[in-house]
Design a protein around this motif. Structure first.
Motif, PDB file in Angstrom:
ATOM      1  N   VAL A   1      -2.120  30.444 -51.977  1.00 27.44           N
ATOM      2  CA  VAL A   1      -1.341  29.241 -52.275  1.00 27.44           C
ATOM      3  C   VAL A   1      -1.073  28.440 -51.005  1.00 27.44           C
ATOM      4  O   VAL A   1      -1.306  27.219 -50.949  1.00 27.44           O
ATOM      5  N   GLY A   2      -0.596  29.100 -49.975  1.00 30.21           N
ATOM      6  CA  GLY A   2      -0.340  28.417 -48.711  1.00 30.21           C
ATOM      7  C   GLY A   2      -1.613  27.917 -48.059  1.00 30.21           C
ATOM      8  O   GLY A   2      -1.638  26.827 -47.466  1.00 30.21           O
ATOM      9  N   PHE A   3      -2.684  28.702 -48.170  1.00 29.02           N
ATOM     10  CA  PHE A   3      -3.974  28.316 -47.596  1.00 29.02           C
ATOM     11  C   PHE A   3      -4.457  27.002 -48.209  1.00 29.02           C
ATOM     12  O   PHE A   3      -4.898  26.096 -47.496  1.00 29.02           O
ATOM     13  N   LEU A   4      -4.360  26.872 -49.529  1.00 28.70           N
ATOM     14  CA  LEU A   4      -4.791  25.643 -50.199  1.00 28.70           C
ATOM     15  C   LEU A   4      -3.857  24.474 -49.879  1.00 28.70           C
ATOM     16  O   LEU A   4      -4.306  23.325 -49.780  1.00 28.70           O
ATOM     17  N   ALA A   5      -2.560  24.767 -49.731  1.00 28.17           N
ATOM     18  CA  ALA A   5      -1.601  23.707 -49.406  1.00 28.17           C
ATOM     19  C   ALA A   5      -1.904  23.071 -48.059  1.00 28.17           C
ATOM     20  O   ALA A   5      -1.569  21.907 -47.812  1.00 28.17           O
TER      21      ALA A   5
ATOM     22  N   TRP B   1      -5.719  29.606 -40.026  1.00 30.45           N
ATOM     23  CA  TRP B   1      -6.316  29.870 -41.341  1.00 30.45           C
ATOM     24  C   TRP B   1      -6.068  31.300 -41.792  1.00 30.45           C
ATOM     25  O   TRP B   1      -5.587  31.528 -42.906  1.00 30.45           O
ATOM     26  N   TRP B   2      -6.389  32.286 -40.936  1.00 30.65           N
ATOM     27  CA  TRP B   2      -6.154  33.679 -41.311  1.00 30.65           C
ATOM     28  C   TRP B   2      -4.660  33.966 -41.374  1.00 30.65           C
ATOM     29  O   TRP B   2      -4.214  34.757 -42.206  1.00 30.65           O
ATOM     30  N   ALA B   3      -3.892  33.326 -40.517  1.00 30.65           N
ATOM     31  CA  ALA B   3      -2.440  33.516 -40.543  1.00 30.65           C
ATOM     32  C   ALA B   3      -1.856  33.022 -41.863  1.00 30.65           C
ATOM     33  O   ALA B   3      -0.960  33.652 -42.430  1.00 30.65           O
ATOM     34  N   LEU B   4      -2.360  31.897 -42.352  1.00 29.37           N
ATOM     35  CA  LEU B   4      -1.876  31.387 -43.627  1.00 29.37           C
ATOM     36  C   LEU B   4      -2.158  32.363 -44.762  1.00 29.37           C
ATOM     37  O   LEU B   4      -1.300  32.603 -45.623  1.00 29.37           O
ATOM     38  N   LEU B   5      -3.338  32.927 -44.790  1.00 22.90           N
ATOM     39  CA  LEU B   5      -3.653  33.906 -45.822  1.00 22.90           C
ATOM     40  C   LEU B   5      -2.718  35.100 -45.737  1.00 22.90           C
ATOM     41  O   LEU B   5      -2.228  35.599 -46.764  1.00 22.90           O
ATOM     42  N   PHE B   6      -2.455  35.576 -44.530  1.00 21.96           N
ATOM     43  CA  PHE B   6      -1.587  36.744 -44.371  1.00 21.96           C
ATOM     44  C   PHE B   6      -0.139  36.420 -44.725  1.00 21.96           C
ATOM     45  O   PHE B   6       0.533  37.189 -45.412  1.00 21.96           O
ATOM     46  N   VAL B   7       0.363  35.282 -44.257  1.00 24.11           N
ATOM     47  CA  VAL B   7       1.788  34.963 -44.413  1.00 24.11           C
ATOM     48  C   VAL B   7       2.080  34.299 -45.753  1.00 24.11           C
ATOM     49  O   VAL B   7       3.088  34.604 -46.399  1.00 24.11           O
ATOM     50  N   LYS B   8       1.204  33.377 -46.222  1.00 25.49           N
ATOM     51  CA  LYS B   8       1.498  32.601 -47.432  1.00 25.49           C
ATOM     52  C   LYS B   8       0.424  32.706 -48.500  1.00 25.49           C
ATOM     53  O   LYS B   8       0.495  32.006 -49.516  1.00 25.49           O
ATOM     54  N   GLY B   9      -0.585  33.539 -48.283  1.00 19.88           N
ATOM     55  CA  GLY B   9      -1.583  33.790 -49.300  1.00 19.88           C
ATOM     56  C   GLY B   9      -2.461  32.601 -49.628  1.00 19.88           C
ATOM     57  O   GLY B   9      -2.502  31.599 -48.909  1.00 19.88           O
TER      58      GLY B   9
END
Length: 445
Positions: free
Chosen positions: A354-358, A344-352
């Motif tokens: 948008v990626g978090f919601l995806a 979850w935190w990795a998604l925010l860092f790497v893909k923001g």
């Protein structure tokens, strides 16, 4: 006690059974990280072909039906992941070469979270085939267990070799390395990772193994699968594995109680009793959490620091599309990459965002479907156990780089989505055949 023969009935089932049966030999060649993505793309390609040809294809391979909505959510979510990756690389000027390399990484990681559910939902693959195949992995595990168990005590090396297949690229050499065991740097005691790249992941693979084995109809195979899964959980010495063993197996089996009136009366009585015993229970819970974290204090500290750095940098530097890729961490986190060890935190860092919601939308949707079905009957127990294990995994690992090993669970999610859709179609058909108003004395039209 006799073993029930279970023979694959078509090409799709043969692909599944062959890959599961040869999991350990593939690991012995250091090839599992290659096999998983290849299988995903082949099966997804077969699913698309089956949908395209329709009734023109051979009868035993015809599609179970159209793609279920939740599988479309996985497909669209993972496409959005790829778009977020491209935008992040463009925003941070990471270059064409890096973008191509990361896109290939997406095809071997995030894409699998959509490809396997697609294959399971479309191709005529029986639950029992996947369950039996998982138990066959268990018999390999039990056969090799004596060698693995004595290896650290008879002077055998930790690592056997690293496969030359590492040339295809991957998250690290450990994904292509064959291990007997590893030494825990904190306690200097041996830990086993079986066919996983490290021990905590092996523990959650053991949880998935147990979830599958509990659904096996043949008692002999069930015992084999349960014994293998328990061995993986205990010998990996992972805290998360022990939590998963309890939560992901008992939880889905307790859900039908929500449909029982007496269960609500018991819950009300227990809730009322908290007025007397609540403070003591809270204190015990706090002590248990502290002991859980203290079991590997260094690991807990590093993970917490990684997460804090990832969140702070996401908030201040790359809100919408992230940084595009993981980045080297400082000495305080033992140089572990920022954007790792937590999905979850990795998604925010790497893909923001948008990626978090995806990721979040299909996960919540699939979990909700499994929760409702598990509350209604036993069919939903295995999918819910798998989703709970994936969620547990997401809080300590990067799910996308481990999809190549949890693929039987992803395949089962697609199978379950198809079963739900088939029930809905059957219910709609029965309703359409029921004469309107016939029960009220009106003539059927």
């Amino acid at each position: 006690m006799t073993t029930t023969p279970l023979v694959p009935a078509n090409l799709a089932e043969r692909m599944v059974m062959f890959t599961l049966r040869w999991t350990w030999p593939f690991y012995g060649l250091g090839a599992l990280y290659v096999v998983g993505p290849v299988l995903a793309w082949l099966m997804a390609g077969l699913a698309v072909l089956v949908l395209y040809l329709g009734p023109a294809i051979r009868e035993d391979l015809r599609a179970r039906g159209p793609i279920p909505p939740v599988v479309w959510a996985w497909i669209l979510g993972m496409i959005v992941m790829l778009i977020a990756l491209w935008v992040g690389h463009l925003n941070w000027n990471l270059g064409t070469k890096t973008t191509i390399k990361s896109s290939i990484g997406w095809a071997k990681g995030w894409a699998l979270l959509a490809l396997f559910p697609l294959a399971g939902a479309v191709l005529p693959i029986r639950r029992d085939i996947v369950i039996r195949g998982q138990c066959i992995i268990g018999i390999w595990t039990l056969a090799l267990l004596p060698i693995l168990a004595v290896a650290p005590y008879v002077g055998l090396p930790e690592r056997i070799f690293t496969s030359p297949l590492k040339a295809v690229g991957g998250p690290g050499p450990e994904y292509f390395t064959v291990f007997f065991f590893t030494w825990d740097p904190g306690s200097w005691t041996p830990r086993w990772q079986f066919y996983a790249p490290w021990s905590p992941f092996a523990a959650l693979l053991g949880v998935i193994q147990v979830c599958f084995a509990l659904e096996e109809k043949d008692r002999k195979w069930r015992a084999i699968g349960l014994a293998a899964g328990m061995a993986m959980i205990l010998m990996s010495k992972s805290r998360m594995g022990l939590v998963g063993l309890v939560a992901c197996t008992i939880g889905p089996r307790m859900l039908p109680l929500v449909m029982k009136g007496w269960a609500w009366h018991v819950l009300a009585a227990l809730t009322a009793s908290l007025a007397m015993f609540g403070p003591a229970l809270v204190q015990m819970l706090k002590e248990g959490i502290a002991a859980f974290k203290g079991a590997r204090a260094d690991s807990t500290r590093v993970r917490a620091t990684l997460q804090r750095i990832a969140v702070e940098r996401w908030e201040h530097e790359a809100w919408w599309f992230g940084h595009g890729r993981v980045q080297p961490g400082p000495h305080i986190v033992e140089y572990m990459p920022i954007g790792s060890h937590h999905t979850w935190w990795a998604l925010l860092f790497v893909k923001g965002v948008v990626g978090f919601l995806a990721w979040t939308v299909p996960v919540v949707w699939q979990t909700g479907i499994a929760l409702v079905d598990a509350a209604r009957g036993p069919r939903g127990r295995l999918p819910l156990g798998i989703m709970m294990t994936i969620l547990l995994l997401s809080f300590g690992e990067n799910v996308e780089i481990e999809a190549y090993l949890i693929w039987p669970g992803l395949l089962m999610l697609g199978i379950h989505a198809a079963e739900i859709r088939e029930d809905q179609i059957a219910s709609a058909t029965r309703a359409a055949r029921t004469p309107t108003g016939a029960g009220a004395g009106h003539p059927a039209e």
